[in-house]
Write an enzyme that holds these catalytic residues in place. Structure first.
Site, PDB file in Angstrom:
ATOM      1  N   CYS A   1      -5.608   3.371   9.653  1.00 62.04           N
ATOM      2  CA  CYS A   1      -5.959   4.799   9.715  1.00 62.04           C
ATOM      3  C   CYS A   1      -7.444   4.995   9.950  1.00 62.04           C
ATOM      4  O   CYS A   1      -7.997   6.046   9.646  1.00 62.04           O
ATOM      5  CB  CYS A   1      -5.509   5.519   8.459  1.00 62.04           C
ATOM      6  SG  CYS A   1      -6.211   4.848   6.958  1.00 62.04           S
TER       7      CYS A   1
ATOM      8  N   PHE B   1       0.869  -1.191   0.000  1.00 58.67           N
ATOM      9  CA  PHE B   1       0.000   0.000   0.000  1.00 58.67           C
ATOM     10  C   PHE B   1       0.909   1.246   0.000  1.00 58.67           C
ATOM     11  O   PHE B   1       0.789   2.129   0.834  1.00 58.67           O
ATOM     12  CB  PHE B   1      -0.945   0.016   1.209  1.00 58.67           C
ATOM     13  CG  PHE B   1      -1.771  -1.229   1.376  1.00 58.67           C
ATOM     14  CD1 PHE B   1      -3.001  -1.358   0.734  1.00 58.67           C
ATOM     15  CD2 PHE B   1      -1.327  -2.279   2.188  1.00 58.67           C
ATOM     16  CE1 PHE B   1      -3.773  -2.515   0.895  1.00 58.67           C
ATOM     17  CE2 PHE B   1      -2.086  -3.432   2.356  1.00 58.67           C
ATOM     18  CZ  PHE B   1      -3.315  -3.554   1.710  1.00 58.67           C
TER      19      PHE B   1
ATOM     20  N   ASP C   1       0.356  -0.406   5.048  1.00 55.19           N
ATOM     21  CA  ASP C   1      -0.315   0.880   5.311  1.00 55.19           C
ATOM     22  C   ASP C   1      -1.589   0.983   4.469  1.00 55.19           C
ATOM     23  O   ASP C   1      -1.685   1.810   3.560  1.00 55.19           O
ATOM     24  CB  ASP C   1       0.642   2.038   4.992  1.00 55.19           C
ATOM     25  CG  ASP C   1       0.029   3.390   5.317  1.00 55.19           C
ATOM     26  OD1 ASP C   1      -0.918   3.445   6.117  1.00 55.19           O
ATOM     27  OD2 ASP C   1       0.504   4.402   4.753  1.00 55.19           O
TER      28      ASP C   1
ATOM     29  N   ASP D   1       1.145  -1.535  -4.843  1.00 56.88           N
ATOM     30  CA  ASP D   1      -0.090  -0.762  -4.739  1.00 56.88           C
ATOM     31  C   ASP D   1      -1.008  -1.225  -5.864  1.00 56.88           C
ATOM     32  O   ASP D   1      -0.559  -1.785  -6.862  1.00 56.88           O
ATOM     33  CB  ASP D   1       0.195   0.745  -4.868  1.00 56.88           C
ATOM     34  CG  ASP D   1      -0.872   1.619  -4.211  1.00 56.88           C
ATOM     35  OD1 ASP D   1      -0.631   2.126  -3.107  1.00 56.88           O
ATOM     36  OD2 ASP D   1      -1.963   1.783  -4.811  1.00 56.88           O
ATOM     37  N   SER D   2      -2.312  -0.961  -5.696  1.00 54.43           N
ATOM     38  CA  SER D   2      -3.245  -1.320  -6.764  1.00 54.43           C
ATOM     39  C   SER D   2      -3.431  -0.175  -7.754  1.00 54.43           C
ATOM     40  O   SER D   2      -4.067  -0.360  -8.785  1.00 54.43           O
ATOM     41  CB  SER D   2      -4.601  -1.722  -6.166  1.00 54.43           C
ATOM     42  OG  SER D   2      -5.097  -0.673  -5.356  1.00 54.43           O
TER      43      SER D   2
HETATM   44  N1  SAH Z   1       1.815   4.285   2.451  1.00 52.48           N
HETATM   45  C1  SAH Z   1       1.358   5.469   1.745  1.00 52.48           C
HETATM   46  C2  SAH Z   1      -0.105   5.777   1.933  1.00 52.48           C
HETATM   47  C3  SAH Z   1      -1.034   4.633   1.660  1.00 52.48           C
HETATM   48  S1  SAH Z   1      -2.669   5.107   1.284  1.00 52.48           S
HETATM   49  C4  SAH Z   1       2.227   6.655   2.113  1.00 52.48           C
HETATM   50  O1  SAH Z   1       3.099   6.534   2.983  1.00 52.48           O
HETATM   51  O2  SAH Z   1       2.005   7.726   1.548  1.00 52.48           O
HETATM   52  C5  SAH Z   1      -3.336   3.563   0.840  1.00 52.48           C
HETATM   53  C6  SAH Z   1      -2.888   3.065  -0.520  1.00 52.48           C
HETATM   54  O3  SAH Z   1      -3.443   1.767  -0.688  1.00 52.48           O
HETATM   55  C7  SAH Z   1      -3.356   3.875  -1.715  1.00 52.48           C
HETATM   56  O4  SAH Z   1      -2.241   4.250  -2.470  1.00 52.48           O
HETATM   57  C8  SAH Z   1      -4.256   2.924  -2.509  1.00 52.48           C
HETATM   58  O5  SAH Z   1      -4.094   3.076  -3.918  1.00 52.48           O
HETATM   59  C9  SAH Z   1      -3.780   1.580  -2.059  1.00 52.48           C
HETATM   60  N2  SAH Z   1      -4.741   0.474  -2.079  1.00 52.48           N
HETATM   61  C10 SAH Z   1      -6.038   0.475  -1.729  1.00 52.48           C
HETATM   62  N3  SAH Z   1      -6.562  -0.757  -1.775  1.00 52.48           N
HETATM   63  C11 SAH Z   1      -5.549  -1.583  -2.160  1.00 52.48           C
HETATM   64  C12 SAH Z   1      -5.438  -2.983  -2.390  1.00 52.48           C
HETATM   65  N4  SAH Z   1      -6.475  -3.802  -2.202  1.00 52.48           N
HETATM   66  N5  SAH Z   1      -4.256  -3.476  -2.778  1.00 52.48           N
HETATM   67  C13 SAH Z   1      -3.194  -2.675  -2.958  1.00 52.48           C
HETATM   68  N6  SAH Z   1      -3.241  -1.346  -2.753  1.00 52.48           N
HETATM   69  C14 SAH Z   1      -4.393  -0.809  -2.366  1.00 52.48           C
END
Ligand code: SAH
Length: 403
Positions: free
Chosen positions: A347, A236, A307, A258-259
């Site tokens: 969060c 993430f 995250d 990330d997705s």
């Molecule tokens: N770690 C980042 C913030 C993460 S926000 C930082 O430090 O800035 C959450 C992230 O998860 C987003 O970028 C979103 O695109 C991603 N996301 C949401 N659902 C997801 C999934 N099922 N698999 C992978 N990524 C995902």
């Protein structure tokens, strides 16, 4: 000043006086006058004593959001906002590490500015020195006062540009449509910011939320302190924040997952800007699938970062969220080498400290391992936590060492 009055039912003022900023529709005995959407109202308790002033929102279950606890009727005029920004700014100057150039300047109710988020970004190098504000108007009151607020921001901070990013789903609960626009000055397509000694190119008009997740700044630095020589999985990753901080901290490699293809493109660019491209790779996938696949192929990491977005967006979704957090944490733990470090976050305010720590205990038991709890962390101080307002305590970050 003419200000309609909201009278509370008996005892409904107790929670408000203890610090909570929201008055729900069913807590109101009667409304004297006919406040317009977003208008200021005076709030009185059942004994006619003044509780404070708030913004009225007829379409929302949260009928009034308190912005002043003074005993007098305080209009939310430009002078009010200028003073609130000065106080919010003074607090940040006091608590942030010197040199912090990007931070949340106003955090809604936690700064007595209900529904208003202001993130401040100062640029370095190619985008030229400058300061830009990315703003969310998430309540009826601040929506009504938008132009006055923007005037107050200009007067207070003289930014090069102010951009609106009110494209958050919570606006619909106030009966407001999403809205994104340049409000003042100019905002370049991308700006380069500095955080913890790393640089990041961000796009304030297209990035998620206000353009950058500022609340994790200190947690990224904390994760980096365990990264030396590590093979890191940054799950993430969004625009690569954690992983790039870890590379700065001496990680041997980072796999950023990330997705979102846009987020990953930004992460790859950011790795390059810091000179880390060779040690940084990206993986576009649903993390639930990717963590399982990595386990199947027997990949192991020294440091795993989780995250995810808020799995629990309401009280009703706490149960499904528990399953989600449990699954990713179990999978993250299984990918760790012995002695490895898990940096895991949640969060969601609804999924509180107790619930989150319980999920981690369960995942550890399922994994058949014990963990040393190295750090129990929360959001950076520019996202203040206010007593009596539990919703302001939302970010949890645990750093665990597998024994
Ligand atoms: N770690 C980042 C913030 C993460 S926000 C930082 O430090 O800035 C959450 C992230 O998860 C987003 O970028 C979103 O695109 C991603 N996301 C949401 N659902 C997801 C999934 N099922 N698999 C992978 N990524 C995902």
């Amino acid at each position: 000043m003419q200000m309609p009055t909201v009278y509370l039912k008996p005892r409904e003022e107790i929670r408000i006086r203890a610090g909570h900023p929201w008055i729900y529709d069913n807590e109101i005995a009667r409304v004297a006058g006919s406040p317009e959407p977003g208008q200021e109202v005076a709030v009185l308790d059942a004994s006619q004593a003044m509780v404070g002033c708030g913004f009225f929102s007829p379409a929302s279950k949260i009928r009034v959001r308190i912005y002043s606890r003074a005993k007098a009727r305080v209009p939310a005029d430009k002078a009010f906002f200028v003073e609130a920004f000065a106080s919010a700014s003074a607090y940040r100057s006091r608590v942030l590490d010197p040199g912090t150039s990007c931070f949340r300047l106003a955090y809604g109710e936690a700064d007595s500015l209900p529904g208003l988020i202001v993130d401040s970004f100062s640029g370095v190098s190619d985008s030229g020195p400058g300061r830009w504000l990315s703003v969310q108007f998430l309540g009826m009151g601040v929506e009504r006062k938008k132009s006055l607020i923007v005037d107050a921001l200009e007067e207070s901070f003289s930014p090069n540009g102010i951009i609106e990013r009110s494209d958050a789903p919570v606006r619909s609960m106030e009966g407001l449509e999403p809205s994104s626009a340049l409000l003042r000055g100019e905002v370049p397509g991308s700006i380069t910011i500095e955080e913890n000694g790393c640089v990041f190119s961000i796009d304030l008009s297209a990035g998620q939320k206000t353009g950058w997740y500022l609340d994790q700044r200190d947690n990224r630095a904390a994760a980096a302190r365990y990264a030396r020589g590590s093979r890191v999985l940054d799950a993430f990753c969004n625009q690569g924040g954690f992983g790039i901080n870890c590379l700065k901290g001496g990680a041997s490699s980072v796999l950023a997952l990330d997705s979102s293809p846009e987020a990953l493109a930004a992460a790859a660019l950011n790795a390059r800007l810091n000179g880390f491209s060779e040690r940084h790779s990206i993986l576009e996938a649903n993390a639930f699938d990717a963590l399982r696949d990595l386990e199947r192929t027997q990949e192991k990491f020294d440091l795993v970062i989780l995250d995810p977005p808020a799995f629990a967006k309401s009280k009703q979704s706490v149960e499904p969220a528990r399953r989600g957090y449990r699954e990713i944490n179990l999978r993250g733990m299984r990918l760790l080498k012995r002695g490895g470090i898990l940096v895991t976050c949640s969060c969601s305010h609804w999924f509180d400290n107790t619930r989150f720590d319980a999920v981690l205990e369960e995942a550890a038991a399922d994994c058949g391992r014990r963990f040393r709890i190295l750090e129990e962390r929360t959001q950076a101080k520019d996202h203040p936590i206010i007593s009596g307002y539990a919703e302001s305590r939302y970010l949890k970050c645990r750093i665990l060492e597998m024994l």
